[in-house]
Design a protein around this motif. Structure first.
Motif, short mmCIF file in Angstrom:
data_model
loop_
_atom_site.label_atom_id
_atom_site.label_comp_id
_atom_site.label_asym_id
_atom_site.label_seq_id
_atom_site.Cartn_x
_atom_site.Cartn_y
_atom_site.Cartn_z
N GLN A 45 0.85 -1.19 0.00
CA GLN A 45 0.00 0.00 0.00
C GLN A 45 0.88 1.24 0.00
O GLN A 45 1.63 1.48 0.94
CB GLN A 45 -0.92 0.01 1.23
CG GLN A 45 -1.82 -1.20 1.33
CD GLN A 45 -1.19 -2.32 2.14
OE1 GLN A 45 0.03 -2.38 2.28
NE2 GLN A 45 -2.01 -3.20 2.68
N TYR A 67 -0.07 4.42 0.00
CA TYR A 67 -0.67 5.62 0.58
C TYR A 67 -0.81 5.48 2.09
O TYR A 67 -0.95 4.37 2.61
CB TYR A 67 -2.04 5.88 -0.04
CG TYR A 67 -2.02 5.91 -1.55
CD1 TYR A 67 -1.33 6.90 -2.23
CD2 TYR A 67 -2.69 4.94 -2.29
CE1 TYR A 67 -1.30 6.93 -3.61
CE2 TYR A 67 -2.67 4.96 -3.68
CZ TYR A 67 -1.96 5.95 -4.34
OH TYR A 67 -1.92 5.98 -5.70
N SER A 95 -2.60 5.26 5.50
CA SER A 95 -3.93 4.80 5.89
C SER A 95 -4.64 5.87 6.69
O SER A 95 -4.04 6.89 7.07
CB SER A 95 -3.81 3.52 6.72
OG SER A 95 -3.21 3.82 7.98
N CYS A 106 -1.74 11.93 -2.60
CA CYS A 106 -1.79 10.99 -3.73
C CYS A 106 -0.45 10.83 -4.42
O CYS A 106 -0.32 10.02 -5.33
CB CYS A 106 -2.82 11.47 -4.75
SG CYS A 106 -4.51 11.57 -4.14
N ASP A 153 -6.50 4.84 -8.91
CA ASP A 153 -6.21 4.27 -7.59
C ASP A 153 -5.78 5.32 -6.58
O ASP A 153 -5.78 5.04 -5.37
CB ASP A 153 -5.15 3.18 -7.70
CG ASP A 153 -3.75 3.75 -7.97
OD1 ASP A 153 -3.51 4.22 -9.09
OD2 ASP A 153 -2.91 3.75 -7.03
N THR A 157 -7.70 6.28 -3.35
CA THR A 157 -7.51 5.57 -2.08
C THR A 157 -6.91 6.49 -1.03
O THR A 157 -7.32 6.46 0.14
CB THR A 157 -6.58 4.36 -2.29
OG1 THR A 157 -7.16 3.47 -3.25
CG2 THR A 157 -6.34 3.61 -0.98
N ALA A 171 -9.64 8.88 0.13
CA ALA A 171 -10.64 8.14 0.90
C ALA A 171 -10.11 7.76 2.28
O ALA A 171 -10.84 7.83 3.27
CB ALA A 171 -11.07 6.89 0.13
N ASN A 172 -8.85 7.36 2.36
CA ASN A 172 -8.26 7.00 3.65
C ASN A 172 -8.31 8.18 4.62
O ASN A 172 -8.61 8.02 5.81
CB ASN A 172 -6.82 6.55 3.48
CG ASN A 172 -6.70 5.16 2.87
OD1 ASN A 172 -7.69 4.44 2.75
ND2 ASN A 172 -5.50 4.80 2.46
#
Length: 239
Positions: free
Chosen positions: A63, A65, A67, A124, A222, A225, A228-229
């Motif tokens: 991952q 990005y 969290s 991002c 993507d 993400t 959104a996190n």
């Protein structure tokens, strides 16, 4: 050996668990991960903690990005975070400190609609152009959004082609004077003048005041993400 190489070597040693450490005075200090489940999260022992320029940890499952939990902790600590992750190879990304995207108090030129877009894109992995702020009235008169967006890597797209992550410019009168990020599902993220940054519905008022829609040349789907996190963080901290 560079900081990035030191961080990656530590991440490799800790794999498949998350590594963690601190950057203090341009030196990397590896720390033990004392979390109950080190494969899913990290915790630095209070005995090892010290004031740091940046907190470092790894995402061994790839991952790239931060969290939601990472963002909450970063906002509480108010320092940069560096992230090592493994995709096709090990990489290190730097995420400068920025307040959570929702709940920001308004401060023109520091925490406003452009600052929100700039920070969201930073999460991002996209660095937007920094430019000297001249005050709201002058920037509107100069058509600053339209002048500077192409220089920052944005290009206009048709409304019918709008996708999550695109930036919507709106105008109450004349030139574009407000920017928001389209989240999909008729939702936008923006920072209204004098209010708190927030997510809200893309209602008729938005449609009536739309000026143009812009997409960044480096944008990938993507990347939502990362946004959104941040938005799904359990606690909204006001800056």
């Amino acid at each position: 050996m560079s900081l990035a190489h030191q961080i990656i070597n530590h991440a490799k040693q800790a794999y498949p668990n998350e590594s963690c450490g601190l950057i203090v005075n341009d030196a990397y200090i590896p720390c033990d991960n004392v979390a109950d489940d080190p494969s899913e999260t990290f915790r630095i022992s209070p005995d090892a903690w010290q004031p740091a320029d940046a907190v470092v940890h790894s995402h061994p499952q790839g991952q790239r990005y931060l969290s939601g939990a990472d963002r909450q902790a970063q906002h509480k600590m108010r320092c940069d975070w560096w992230l090592a992750f493994f995709a096709d190879q090990w990489r290190v990304l730097q995420y400068r400190y920025a307040p959570l995207l929702r709940g920001r108090t308004f401060d023109y030129g520091k925490r406003d609609c452009y600052s929100l877009v700039e920070d969201a894109y930073m999460l991002c992995g996209i660095k937007l152009m920094e430019y000297k702020r001249k005050g709201e009235a002058q920037e509107i008169a100069d058509n600053a959004f339209i002048v500077n967006f192409p220089k920052s890597g944005f290009y206009p797209v048709e409304l019918i082609d709008m996708q999550p992550g695109d930036v919507i410019l709106t105008s109450i009168r004349g030139n574009a004077n407000h920017a928001s990020i389209y989240l999909g599902d008729e939702q936008v993220l923006h920072h209204p003048y004098g209010g708190l940054s927030r997510r809200e519905g893309f209602c008729d008022v938005w449609h009536k005041t739309m000026h143009s829609v812009w997409r960044h040349k480096e944008w990938r789907p993507d990347m939502m993400t990362a946004i959104a996190n941040d938005l799904e963080a359990q606690t909204i901290w006001q800056s």
